[in-house]
Design a protein around this motif. Structure first.
Motif, PDB file in Angstrom:
ATOM      1  N   CYS A  68       0.773  -1.179   0.091  1.00 42.47           N
ATOM      2  CA  CYS A  68      -0.108   0.032   0.002  1.00 42.47           C
ATOM      3  C   CYS A  68       0.755   1.197  -0.094  1.00 42.47           C
ATOM      4  O   CYS A  68       1.821   1.376   0.958  1.00 42.47           O
ATOM      5  N   GLU A  69       0.590   2.073  -0.974  1.00 41.69           N
ATOM      6  CA  GLU A  69       1.794   3.104  -1.159  1.00 41.69           C
ATOM      7  C   GLU A  69       0.792   4.419  -1.422  1.00 41.69           C
ATOM      8  O   GLU A  69       0.037   4.611  -2.434  1.00 41.69           O
ATOM      9  N   LEU A  70       1.413   5.610  -0.977  1.00 38.85           N
ATOM     10  CA  LEU A  70       1.029   6.852  -1.581  1.00 38.85           C
ATOM     11  C   LEU A  70       1.634   7.224  -2.516  1.00 38.85           C
ATOM     12  O   LEU A  70       2.790   7.177  -2.705  1.00 38.85           O
ATOM     13  N   VAL A  71       0.894   7.644  -3.644  1.00 41.21           N
ATOM     14  CA  VAL A  71       1.484   7.991  -4.874  1.00 41.21           C
ATOM     15  C   VAL A  71       1.314   9.672  -5.156  1.00 41.21           C
ATOM     16  O   VAL A  71       0.265  10.261  -4.796  1.00 41.21           O
ATOM     17  N   VAL A  72       2.556  10.406  -5.225  1.00 42.40           N
ATOM     18  CA  VAL A  72       2.396  11.524  -5.751  1.00 42.40           C
ATOM     19  C   VAL A  72       2.344  11.777  -7.258  1.00 42.40           C
ATOM     20  O   VAL A  72       2.975  11.256  -8.066  1.00 42.40           O
ATOM     21  N   THR A  92      -2.754   9.657  -5.377  1.00 37.85           N
ATOM     22  CA  THR A  92      -3.509   8.625  -5.497  1.00 37.85           C
ATOM     23  C   THR A  92      -3.078   7.725  -4.665  1.00 37.85           C
ATOM     24  O   THR A  92      -1.912   7.504  -3.734  1.00 37.85           O
ATOM     25  N   VAL A  93      -3.488   6.051  -4.827  1.00 34.16           N
ATOM     26  CA  VAL A  93      -3.137   5.145  -4.024  1.00 34.16           C
ATOM     27  C   VAL A  93      -2.736   4.085  -5.114  1.00 34.16           C
ATOM     28  O   VAL A  93      -3.135   3.706  -6.254  1.00 34.16           O
ATOM     29  N   TRP A 144      -8.870   7.066  -7.202  1.00 36.41           N
ATOM     30  CA  TRP A 144      -9.142   8.598  -7.640  1.00 36.41           C
ATOM     31  C   TRP A 144      -7.691   9.241  -7.559  1.00 36.41           C
ATOM     32  O   TRP A 144      -6.902   8.789  -6.799  1.00 36.41           O
ATOM     33  N   ARG A 145      -7.703  10.264  -8.346  1.00 38.77           N
ATOM     34  CA  ARG A 145      -6.669  11.405  -8.188  1.00 38.77           C
ATOM     35  C   ARG A 145      -7.063  12.494  -7.591  1.00 38.77           C
ATOM     36  O   ARG A 145      -7.988  13.072  -8.125  1.00 38.77           O
ATOM     37  N   ILE A 183      -7.840   9.709   0.468  1.00 38.87           N
ATOM     38  CA  ILE A 183      -7.284   9.514  -0.762  1.00 38.87           C
ATOM     39  C   ILE A 183      -8.397   8.493  -1.451  1.00 38.87           C
ATOM     40  O   ILE A 183      -8.762   8.846  -2.573  1.00 38.87           O
ATOM     41  N   GLY A 184      -8.564   7.339  -0.809  1.00 41.18           N
ATOM     42  CA  GLY A 184      -9.381   6.406  -1.202  1.00 41.18           C
ATOM     43  C   GLY A 184      -8.936   5.072  -1.049  1.00 41.18           C
ATOM     44  O   GLY A 184      -8.016   4.654  -0.471  1.00 41.18           O
TER      45      GLY A 184
END
Length: 251
Positions: A102-106, A128-129, A161-162, A240-241
């Motif tokens: 599970c990662e936070l995406v910039v 996003t995720v 989502w973005r 984020i979602g």
């Protein structure tokens, strides 16, 4: 605002979230389960660069019996790795350990070169995720994962989502959680990143130009477990979602 890219009746649409439904640009509202979800990439010209971090949470490094890195451990991913929300990821036959991340995406919002850490958030378009699956059987070096670990087709669900950066006021304090078939197996917080978002943007932009639409996957906390065909994996980040993915057995 939450943005999505979806297919409806074979047609590509950009959409936003509205009262638990998808609002298309033509004004139609459609249900989440009436569409096929695509990666919520920013509408920018291709190619884009996808950068990913290894061992960016101290607890995950400890989980794997590694010393926390002194500088970012980075690898590059191809866009073919990305699939959307509610899609399927294949587990190759014969593997012994395949786990989620599970990662936070910039999502970079505009060209960034030589950015100072204090200005870094000005270059973030959104978040996003990602669920960046890894197969430990293929791993030769934790510090530089080989291609089969992180660049297999469809190995990285992303979405749904973005979310606009302005709607995530503090990306350094977001809870992360993963469930497998409804049971919580991973829990963490972005505050525990070794290298946070401003640091990473400053670091990368010293030697390369980040372009609008580029992605930075920021790593995962501890708590990864082996996943089997049929498992439903939900990777969720606060504000984020919740990204849903199901594992299939590859032929």
């Amino acid at each position: 605002m939450k943005h999505a890219r979806i297919l409806l009746d074979g047609q590509l649409h950009e959409a936003t979230e509205r009262d638990g439904q998808l609002l298309l640009r033509d004004g139609r509202l459609v249900a989440f389960d009436a569409v096929d979800w695509l990666p919520p990439l920013a509408p920018t010209p291709r190619p884009r660069t996808i950068l990913a971090l290894g061992l960016n949470y101290a607890d995950h490094a400890k989980e794997l019996a590694f010393k926390a890195p002194e500088e970012p451990l980075v690898f590059v991913k191809g866009e073919g790795t990305l699939i959307g929300h509610r899609q399927f990821t294949r587990r190759p036959p014969g593997v012994k350990f395949m786990h989620y991340e599970c990662e936070l995406v910039v999502v970079i919002g505009r060209a960034a070169k030589g950015v100072r850490r204090s200005d870094a958030y000005d270059y973030v378009g959104g978040y996003t995720v990602a669920n960046d699956y890894a197969i430990r059987d293929y791993l030769e070096n934790w510090y530089r994962p080989n291609l089969r670990v992180k660049n297999r087709d469809g190995c990285t669900p992303i979405g749904p989502w973005r979310v606009d950066a302005r709607d995530v006021p503090d990306p350094k304090a977001l809870a992360l959680r993963t469930t497998v078939n409804g049971a919580v197996t991973q829990s963490g917080n972005t505050r525990d990143m070794i290298f946070d978002v401003p640091f990473l943007i400053e670091y990368f932009s010293r030697f390369m130009t980040l372009q609008a639409g580029d992605l930075i996957l920021t790593g995962t906390p501890d708590g990864v477990v082996d996943c089997q065909p049929g498992d439903v994996v939900v990777t969720e980040i606060e504000q984020i979602g919740a990204l849903v993915n199901t594992i299939q057995q590859a032929p």
